[in-house]
Structure formats: C-alpha cells, structure tokens
Design an enzyme around this catalytic site. Sequence first.
Site, PDB file in Angstrom:
ATOM      1  N   CYS A  58      37.802  20.755  44.299  1.00 34.25           N
ATOM      2  CA  CYS A  58      38.882  21.411  45.023  1.00 34.25           C
ATOM      3  C   CYS A  58      38.410  21.901  46.385  1.00 34.25           C
ATOM      4  O   CYS A  58      37.433  22.643  46.487  1.00 34.25           O
ATOM      5  CB  CYS A  58      39.337  22.574  44.155  1.00 34.25           C
ATOM      6  SG  CYS A  58      40.222  23.805  45.019  1.00 34.25           S
ATOM      7  N   SER A  59      39.091  21.477  47.441  1.00 36.83           N
ATOM      8  CA  SER A  59      38.652  21.847  48.780  1.00 36.83           C
ATOM      9  C   SER A  59      38.974  23.308  49.086  1.00 36.83           C
ATOM     10  O   SER A  59      38.564  23.842  50.107  1.00 36.83           O
ATOM     11  CB  SER A  59      39.304  20.946  49.809  1.00 36.83           C
ATOM     12  OG  SER A  59      40.680  21.170  49.769  1.00 36.83           O
ATOM     13  N   GLU A  60      39.758  23.948  48.212  1.00 34.96           N
ATOM     14  CA  GLU A  60      40.045  25.377  48.408  1.00 34.96           C
ATOM     15  C   GLU A  60      38.805  26.207  48.115  1.00 34.96           C
ATOM     16  O   GLU A  60      38.728  27.375  48.439  1.00 34.96           O
ATOM     17  CB  GLU A  60      41.156  25.838  47.443  1.00 34.96           C
ATOM     18  CG  GLU A  60      42.500  25.188  47.675  1.00 34.96           C
ATOM     19  CD  GLU A  60      42.986  25.404  49.085  1.00 34.96           C
ATOM     20  OE1 GLU A  60      43.107  26.568  49.470  1.00 34.96           O
ATOM     21  OE2 GLU A  60      43.205  24.414  49.802  1.00 34.96           O
ATOM     22  N   HIS A  61      37.837  25.576  47.428  1.00 32.14           N
ATOM     23  CA  HIS A  61      36.672  26.324  46.981  1.00 32.14           C
ATOM     24  C   HIS A  61      35.778  26.638  48.176  1.00 32.14           C
ATOM     25  O   HIS A  61      35.002  25.795  48.640  1.00 32.14           O
ATOM     26  CB  HIS A  61      35.908  25.506  45.937  1.00 32.14           C
ATOM     27  CG  HIS A  61      34.677  26.184  45.429  1.00 32.14           C
ATOM     28  ND1 HIS A  61      34.702  27.049  44.369  1.00 32.14           N
ATOM     29  CD2 HIS A  61      33.405  26.157  45.857  1.00 32.14           C
ATOM     30  CE1 HIS A  61      33.489  27.513  44.173  1.00 32.14           C
ATOM     31  NE2 HIS A  61      32.679  26.979  45.052  1.00 32.14           N
TER      32      HIS A  61
END
Length: 371
Positions: free
Chosen positions: A86-89
């Site tokens: 997840c690129s939100e991480h």
Amino acid sequence: MMMMMTATISDLAQQAHRDLAQRLGDALPAGWRAAYDAHPRHLFLPDRVWVRIEEPLDRAADPDRWLAYAYSDDSVITQLHDGAACSEHGYPISSSCSMPAVAFTMLGHLDPQRGDRILEIGTGTGWTAALLAHQLGDDQVVSVEVDPVVADTARGNLTRAGRRVLVVTGEGAEGYPPGAPYDRVIATCSVHTVPYAWVTQTRPGGVILTPWGSTFENSALLRLTVDHRGAAVGSIVDWATFMRLRTQRPVIPAEPEDFDTIADRGRTNVDLADLLGEHARFGIGLRVPDCRLSWDLGEDGYLSTLWLLAPDSWASVHDTTVRQTGARRLFDEVINAYSWWQHAGRPHRDHYGVTVTAEGQQVWLDDPARP
Ligand SMILES: C[S@@+](CC[C@H](N)C(=O)[O-])C[C@H]1O[C@@H](n2cnc3c(N)ncnc32)[C@H](O)[C@@H]1O
C-alpha cells in the site's frame, strides 16, 4: 549458416562495471578496487528496482536500462514503503543500494585496518557488507538489518557472492552485543541521535561513522572516536544523505486543512536564497527540532512557496508574506536560528562536532567545550 556476434549480459555487465570504475575515478580508492572487482554491483540487485517512487524498472522488460541503472553512480531503490503493497504506508523509499561514490567515500573515512572487526547497521542489498568482507574477512563483519525480507535477500546475495557474512535481523540502534567489541561501526542509514549502544560496543580508539542530521537538514557524515571514558567524540567529515534509521524517522506532518484562513499573517524581507543555503540550513536544523522543510517551485523553476511543517504547526512564505499557525511559530524559530548562524560567523557544516556519552548527545561548534 551465418554466425551472429552477440554480447552476453555478462559481457555487457563487465563492460558497465569497468566503465563505472572509470567514471568514479579517485572516488574509488585504489585500496578498494579489488573488492569492487570481486563484487559486481548488479549481482546484489533484485530484478525489480525503482528509478523513482512511481517508476518501477523490471530487468526482464528492459535489461539494458536495468543494467545502466545498476552501474550508474546513483543509489538504486530496492524497496518502497517498508515492503507494504500500500502506497499510503508512510516513508516511500525504505531500502536501496548505496550510491557507489558515497559508499567508497564512507569506506575511505572508515579506514578499516587488517584484523578489524566491523559492525554495519543497515545491510540493504549486502553490497557494502561484501566489500567490507572482501577487505577484512567474512568472520570480521556483522551486519544488522531491521527488515526481515531485506535481510533474507541480502543473505542470499552474499551467499551467491561466496561470502559468509553474519546478517542479523534486528534493531540496528541496539547494535549486536554478541559480536562486540568492534573496531569500526558503520551505519548506512542516518540518525539524528547516535545510539549509545554503538559507543559501548566499540573498543576505545575505535571509530563510529554514521550519516547524521536533523529533520530540517539530513546531510552530514559524522566520524566519532571512542575514548577510554566511554564517550565518543568527533566531527562532520563529509556530506551524506541517507534514509533514516526506521526508529528515528521524523513524524510526517498532516496537511493543515484550512491553513489559509486560520494562519496568522506577517511580512518578511529575509533573503530566502541565503537562508536556504546548505550550511545555513544545517545550522538552522540544529536549533529548530522536528521541523521539515519543503518548497513549491513556480512555472519559472524558481522558489514559489517555502513550507515549514511540524506535527502540530505549519508555516509558509510566499513572496514577502509569512503565514503561521499551530502550537509553534516555525518561521520565527527559523529566523532566530538563522540569525544565530549569521552571528556565529556563518559556519560551514564541517565546523560542527558531536560528543556522545551515556547521558546523551551534545553538539558543539569548533570545540567540544563550546556546545
Ligand atoms: C541505504 S540502505 C543500506 C544500503 C546498503 N549498505 C547496501 O550496500 O545495499 C539502508 C538500510 O537500512 C535499513 N534500516 C533502517 N532502519 C534500520 C534499523 N533501525 N536497524 C537496522 N537497519 C535499518 C533499511 O531497511 C535499509 O535496508
């Protein structure tokens, strides 16, 4: 039947390896050339790397570009977001193979001697560990990597390279006590506070070399020598910008929602180009904790808006207009620190030093007695 002459990947890799050595010139010290030749960099890289955060590069899809990147004098990104899908991480770049010129500059400053025991913090791909092991012997090198997947991959890379280096999966800030005492500790991730465990695990006279800096300006290479009283003292010896030790990462501040409406307004006539000079930034960062600096560029490519961001405070400067809101007045703090730096004689980064004791870390200017 007509025979076609085609270069194999290994011919191309050998050529690229030699070309990089030539481009590195003096940045690859003669004493490290055999280690460089014994451990071609592309053998430590995964098939998928990233040229930028948004730009994966697969070896199978574009082998020439992949090889060119492997033999660029650039760090090669090998993991994003701590391996999370997840690129939100949080933190975008979380592992890489160090930039060759910087890796060899650091090894030069580390200056290990025959028989030295080395602790590396941040194994990454294992390339630096392999270079060290070639120079000093496999049994003399221990490397600690926090990320289990990265550590496993490094073990595989090192084994395939014929090295038997101990790679420990663990928290680098704790060092690796079973292997102590070390003659040299080298971190290939940066800290704002040197962990005291590195000092206690280094023999008196031994050296700790680590990228070091503030949230504001993370750009220094610090070389400390451990003394008989259990302190480590030393100064900035070069520049080096590395990803943070995971346990010392700055908090990523949230965007303020209604910043324009709630912020106080003021004016400034400060010369932002001077304030943003690398040495000014470094000095300011030492006096303004937990503050990130970023900027927007205008269409003309010049600075449009300067941003100062902390977990609970925000400031911006656009032309001469200053906006600030939150618990801290970040721009005022920066201006006070900038004026301190000017009155201190505009010191360059290499005028600062650090003393680390069991009580903590003290930063000084020119003289350990001048904190
Ligand atoms: C720039 S890379 C290391 C490059 C490596 N020397 C090489 O040649 O490939 C930094 C590494 O430090 C690791 N790291 C970050 N925080 C750490 C920690 N707290 N303890 C140990 N390793 C850590 C990262 O996971 C990353 O793999």
